[in-house]
Design a protein around this motif. Structure first.
Motif, mmCIF file in Angstrom:
data_model
loop_
_atom_site.group_PDB
_atom_site.id
_atom_site.type_symbol
_atom_site.label_atom_id
_atom_site.label_comp_id
_atom_site.label_asym_id
_atom_site.label_seq_id
_atom_site.Cartn_x
_atom_site.Cartn_y
_atom_site.Cartn_z
ATOM 1 N N LEU A 129 0.815 -1.214 0.000
ATOM 2 C CA LEU A 129 0.000 0.000 0.000
ATOM 3 C C LEU A 129 0.849 1.264 0.000
ATOM 4 N N GLY A 130 2.035 1.196 0.623
ATOM 5 C CA GLY A 130 2.922 2.358 0.641
ATOM 6 C C GLY A 130 3.359 2.754 -0.754
ATOM 7 N N THR A 131 3.687 1.754 -1.576
ATOM 8 C CA THR A 131 4.081 2.028 -2.960
ATOM 9 C C THR A 131 2.930 2.672 -3.727
ATOM 10 N N LEU A 132 1.733 2.170 -3.518
ATOM 11 C CA LEU A 132 0.555 2.732 -4.184
ATOM 12 C C LEU A 132 0.302 4.173 -3.730
ATOM 13 N N LEU A 133 0.425 4.402 -2.411
ATOM 14 C CA LEU A 133 0.197 5.751 -1.885
ATOM 15 C C LEU A 133 1.259 6.744 -2.360
ATOM 16 N N LYS A 134 2.497 6.273 -2.479
ATOM 17 C CA LYS A 134 3.567 7.147 -2.983
ATOM 18 C C LYS A 134 3.268 7.598 -4.409
#
Length: 197
Positions: free
Chosen positions: A36-41
């Protein structure tokens, strides 16, 4: 030499549950953060993103799913997805085991099992701890259970598995243990037991 081995095993038994629990929590949090962090970035500007946002978003999404599952329509969609997964040969086995174990240990134990009982098998002095899973056989064939028959699940220690016996009600006696304590006692082969005072 035996004393050293026993001491080592005692230390291992003390630390292993802690290490495995921490490793599982870290793996889950890292997986949520990376996914999810990659998506949010990619979606958010750099100013708004901070490390740990993926984990927090994952926790929020899981909580939101729990809230949504109270809605009848979402329950129907979820059951449809589960039914679809139950038709795929290898997936249905893995999904079924994971689903049953998580439901069992997520507080769903009272819905799955009616009561903890002691089962005495005919011609044996041995007694087994079991859990009543069905006392009403309405809509099922008479060969499965008639009036006065109950279904009792006998779990195996240290593994996911067990047997379901159809027994006359007088073949079992209720246990003065909570479902959680009886399950803990059974799954650990009697090693772990706690009785509320």
């Amino acid at each position: 030499m035996k004393g050293l081995t026993r001491t080592f095993l005692a230390g291992l038994a003390a630390i292993l549950p802690i290490v495995v629990t921490l490793a599982l929590v870290l793996w889950l949090s890292n997986t949520l953060e990376q996914g999810l962090g990659t998506l949010l970035k990619a979606i958010l500007p750099d100013v708004l993103y901070f490390p740990g946002m993926g984990l927090l978003t994952g926790i929020a999404l899981i909580f939101a799913l729990g809230v949504l599952l109270r809605v009848y329509l979402v329950q129907g969609i979820f059951r449809w997805v589960e039914g679809w997964m139950e038709r795929i040969p290898v997936v249905k086995t893995i999904h079924g085991v994971v689903r049953d174990v998580t439901r069992l240990f997520s507080g769903d134990i009272h819905e799955r099992f009616g009561e903890a009982v002691m089962v005495t098998l005919p011609g044996m002095d041995a007694r087994l701890v079991g859990f009543v899973t069905r006392s009403d056989f309405e809509g099922l064939p008479d060969t499965l259970g008639k009036q006065g028959t109950i279904a009792v699940y006998l779990p195996m220690s240290y593994q996911i598995g067990g047997y379901t016996l159809m027994l006359p009600r007088d073949r079992v006696e209720p246990l003065d243990l909570s479902l959680e304590d009886a399950m803990r006692y059974t799954l650990t082969a009697g090693v772990s037991a706690r009785r509320d005072e």
